[in-house]
Design an enzyme around this catalytic site. Structure first.
Site, short mmCIF file in Angstrom:
data_model
loop_
_atom_site.label_atom_id
_atom_site.label_comp_id
_atom_site.label_asym_id
_atom_site.label_seq_id
_atom_site.Cartn_x
_atom_site.Cartn_y
_atom_site.Cartn_z
N TYR A 190 5.28 28.20 -73.89
CA TYR A 190 5.46 29.25 -74.92
C TYR A 190 6.61 30.40 -74.73
O TYR A 190 6.69 31.18 -75.54
CB TYR A 190 3.99 29.61 -75.54
CG TYR A 190 3.51 28.64 -76.21
CD1 TYR A 190 3.76 28.06 -77.45
CD2 TYR A 190 2.29 28.01 -75.69
CE1 TYR A 190 3.10 27.21 -78.22
CE2 TYR A 190 1.72 26.82 -76.31
CZ TYR A 190 2.02 26.41 -77.68
OH TYR A 190 1.28 25.43 -78.20
N PHE B 146 -9.81 29.24 -79.73
CA PHE B 146 -9.40 28.93 -81.26
C PHE B 146 -8.27 27.98 -80.96
O PHE B 146 -7.55 27.80 -80.02
CB PHE B 146 -8.99 30.17 -81.98
CG PHE B 146 -7.92 31.06 -81.53
CD1 PHE B 146 -6.60 30.73 -81.78
CD2 PHE B 146 -8.21 31.93 -80.61
CE1 PHE B 146 -5.38 31.27 -81.37
CE2 PHE B 146 -7.19 32.67 -80.20
CZ PHE B 146 -5.81 32.51 -80.68
C1 LIG Z 1 3.74 20.74 -75.92
C2 LIG Z 1 4.39 19.79 -77.22
C3 LIG Z 1 3.88 20.60 -78.56
C4 LIG Z 1 5.86 20.08 -77.06
O1 LIG Z 1 6.48 19.46 -78.06
P1 LIG Z 1 8.12 19.09 -78.22
O2 LIG Z 1 8.36 18.71 -79.42
O3 LIG Z 1 8.33 18.05 -77.13
O4 LIG Z 1 8.86 20.33 -77.68
P2 LIG Z 1 10.56 20.54 -78.03
O5 LIG Z 1 11.09 19.38 -77.79
O6 LIG Z 1 10.61 21.49 -79.35
O7 LIG Z 1 10.68 21.61 -76.83
C5 LIG Z 1 11.03 22.80 -76.93
C6 LIG Z 1 11.28 23.26 -75.37
O8 LIG Z 1 10.03 23.31 -74.69
C7 LIG Z 1 10.08 22.52 -73.43
N1 LIG Z 1 8.83 21.90 -73.54
C8 LIG Z 1 8.22 21.50 -74.32
N2 LIG Z 1 6.85 21.08 -73.86
C9 LIG Z 1 6.85 21.50 -72.72
C10 LIG Z 1 6.07 21.23 -71.57
N3 LIG Z 1 4.78 20.60 -72.18
N4 LIG Z 1 6.15 21.74 -70.41
C11 LIG Z 1 7.37 22.30 -70.15
N5 LIG Z 1 8.40 22.42 -71.09
C12 LIG Z 1 7.96 22.13 -72.26
C13 LIG Z 1 11.37 21.63 -73.76
O9 LIG Z 1 11.85 21.12 -72.63
C14 LIG Z 1 12.20 22.43 -74.57
O10 LIG Z 1 13.00 23.22 -73.76
P3 LIG Z 1 14.45 23.97 -73.82
O11 LIG Z 1 14.12 25.09 -74.83
O12 LIG Z 1 14.87 24.36 -72.48
O13 LIG Z 1 15.08 22.81 -74.41
C15 LIG Z 1 4.28 18.57 -77.10
O14 LIG Z 1 4.56 17.83 -75.82
C16 LIG Z 1 2.60 18.22 -77.22
O15 LIG Z 1 2.13 18.00 -78.18
N6 LIG Z 1 1.86 18.01 -76.16
C17 LIG Z 1 0.22 17.79 -75.87
C18 LIG Z 1 -0.41 18.87 -76.70
C19 LIG Z 1 -0.35 20.18 -76.52
O16 LIG Z 1 -0.27 20.40 -75.20
N7 LIG Z 1 -0.09 20.91 -77.42
C20 LIG Z 1 0.03 22.47 -77.07
C21 LIG Z 1 -1.32 23.01 -77.32
S1 LIG Z 1 -1.46 24.66 -77.18
#
Ligand SMILES: CC(C)(COP(=O)(O)OP(=O)(O)OC[C@H]1O[C@@H](n2cnc3c(N)ncnc32)[C@H](O)[C@@H]1OP(=O)(O)O)[C@@H](O)C(=O)NCCC(=O)NCCS
Length: 394
Positions: free
Chosen positions: A121, A394
């Protein structure tokens, strides 16, 4: 092409299933969904679509956050998940863009969340604004000192009997300690899903019989003896908190007690005859905060007595926030004066509730100093009496 839009009520359950699967959980059972669906607010549940198919979701709930000397309206972000076959294609980025724009439009200066991973984030401007610790104690080796706070009575209730009482007691605390957030009816109803069926509740009443603290704890028997997990323990004052700990550490047949998500400054070790019996086994990030409207967010808190400091804020994701801010005990203004300190908005989040001092972040390489004389003043401005702590999932 990914489209993001607010979901209709009829789509909420699909969003919840998608989120739960992203976290590697099974979809909710009907009764759990019934309990937790109240957290899904119309207009605040976002869905990301790829070719008409739901592939990602993020929700926010309307809440408030206690900041030093006040409170601020805050969107509580949760339910963030992207379908495993669509990750790393910008779905989250699209959701974050839409969500932060929506939070801004609602006039909430702050967004906040708990993060599954610490690497996600910051790129969207969030920073760690509070931390918590885990403590573990071997019951047989724990004794309270004579000068530990004492008073009032503890009684045990089961979940159903505690039903209406806990929200009332929590409400009575007020959202006052930096990091505290509100818990509405939907929160209390949803929390039952996450806590084990075996949870019990202890309530503390003060000398006048007024309830002023509670603990939600879960005894579990195991090979090496029973363990009690303390999931939630809060009180109006140190006496209520000490008595609740004293009670839990006095339960017969219990070998080990584990306190989850505790404040860093809880004086538990100070109450014991042997402070080493309170083992701190984890310190982790607690609340992540995003200053969505930096000026309004900075104005919502108070500052210590010191000369004002001009701070330059960088914010690549919400560039409208970029620029100088003159922060002083009399208030905060936008400023075009030469900045004395410069930092990213995610680093400002670490200062916002008082978790970190500017000088610590200078050493960490997260604050640049243009005028060294300003640093001591900045430390005094941002310092708080209490360590921030959210302690509400939450
Ligand atoms: C975390 C999650 C929501 C990311 O979604 P995503 O669609 O893959 O993310 P995006 O493609 O929009 O990535 C945006 C940026 O974040 C980075 N990023 C996304 N997830 C990441 C992770 N888990 N660790 C490190 N970097 C991450 C991407 O590499 C990308 O980097 P950039 O801005 O340098 O290009 C997804 O992997 C997921 O659903 N994970 C499992 C559930 C979870 O952990 N949810 C969060 C709850 S708080």
């Amino acid at each position: 092409m990914i489209d993001v839009r607010a979901l209709a009520e009829s789509e909420f359950r699909a969003a919840n299933d998608l989120f739960r699967r992203a976290l590697l959980h099974r979809p909710s059972k009907d009764e759990d969904w019934e309990r937790s669906s109240g957290r899904y607010e119309l207009g605040r549940v976002l869905g990301a679509f790829d070719g008409g198919e739901l592939v990602g979701t993020a929700i926010a709930t309307t809440n408030e956050l206690a900041v030093p000397g006040g409170r601020v309206a805050a969107g509580a972000v949760t339910g963030v998940g992207v379908r495993a076959d669509r990750t790393r294609r910008g779905v989250l980025r699209g959701l974050m863009r839409a969500q932060l724009d929506d939070v801004a439009q609602r006039g909430e200066p702050v967004a906040m969340l708990h993060a599954s991973e610490a690497t996600i984030y910051e790129r969207f401007g969030y920073g760690v604004a509070s931390r918590h610790r885990k403590v573990e104690l071997e019951r047989a080796r724990v004794a309270f000192r004579d000068d530990a706070p004492r008073g009032g009575q503890v009684r045990v209730l089961d979940w159903d009997a505690a039903g209406a009482l806990l929200p009332e007691i929590y409400q009575g605390f007020g959202v006052h300690r930096p990091g505290w957030i509100g818990r509405d009816e939907a929160w209390w109803s949803g929390v039952r899903q996450y806590l084990g069926e075996g949870c019990l509740v202890a309530v503390h009443a003060d000398e006048d019989g007024a309830d002023d603290g509670f603990a939600v704890y879960e005894p579990k028997s195991g090979a090496g003896g029973a363990t009690v997990d303390v999931h939630d323990l809060k009180g109006t004052d140190a006496t209520a908190v000490a008595e609740l700990w004293r009670f839990i550490l006095g339960i017969d047949l219990v070998g080990r007690v584990v306190g989850h998500v505790r404040p860093l400054d809880e004086p538990l070790e100070w109450w014991l005859t042997d402070r080493r019996r309170c083992e701190v086994t984890e310190i982790d990030d607690d609340l992540w905060v995003r200053l969505v409207d930096v000026l309004a967010a900075l104005r919502a808190r108070t500052y210590g007595a010191a000369e004002p400091v001009v701070v330059e804020v960088r914010d690549a994701f919400l560039p409208g926030n970029e620029g100088g801010y003159r922060i002083g005990p009399d208030g905060v203004e936008r400023s075009t004066a030469e900045p004395q300190l410069s930092l990213d908005v995610s680093a400002l989040a670490a200062l916002y509730l008082g978790d970190q001092l500017p000088s610590t972040l200078v050493a960490a390489g997260r604050v640049e100093v243009r005028d060294p004389a300003s640093l001591a003043a900045a430390d005094r401005l941002f310092a708080t009496l209490e360590t921030p702590w959210c302690g509400t999932g939450f």
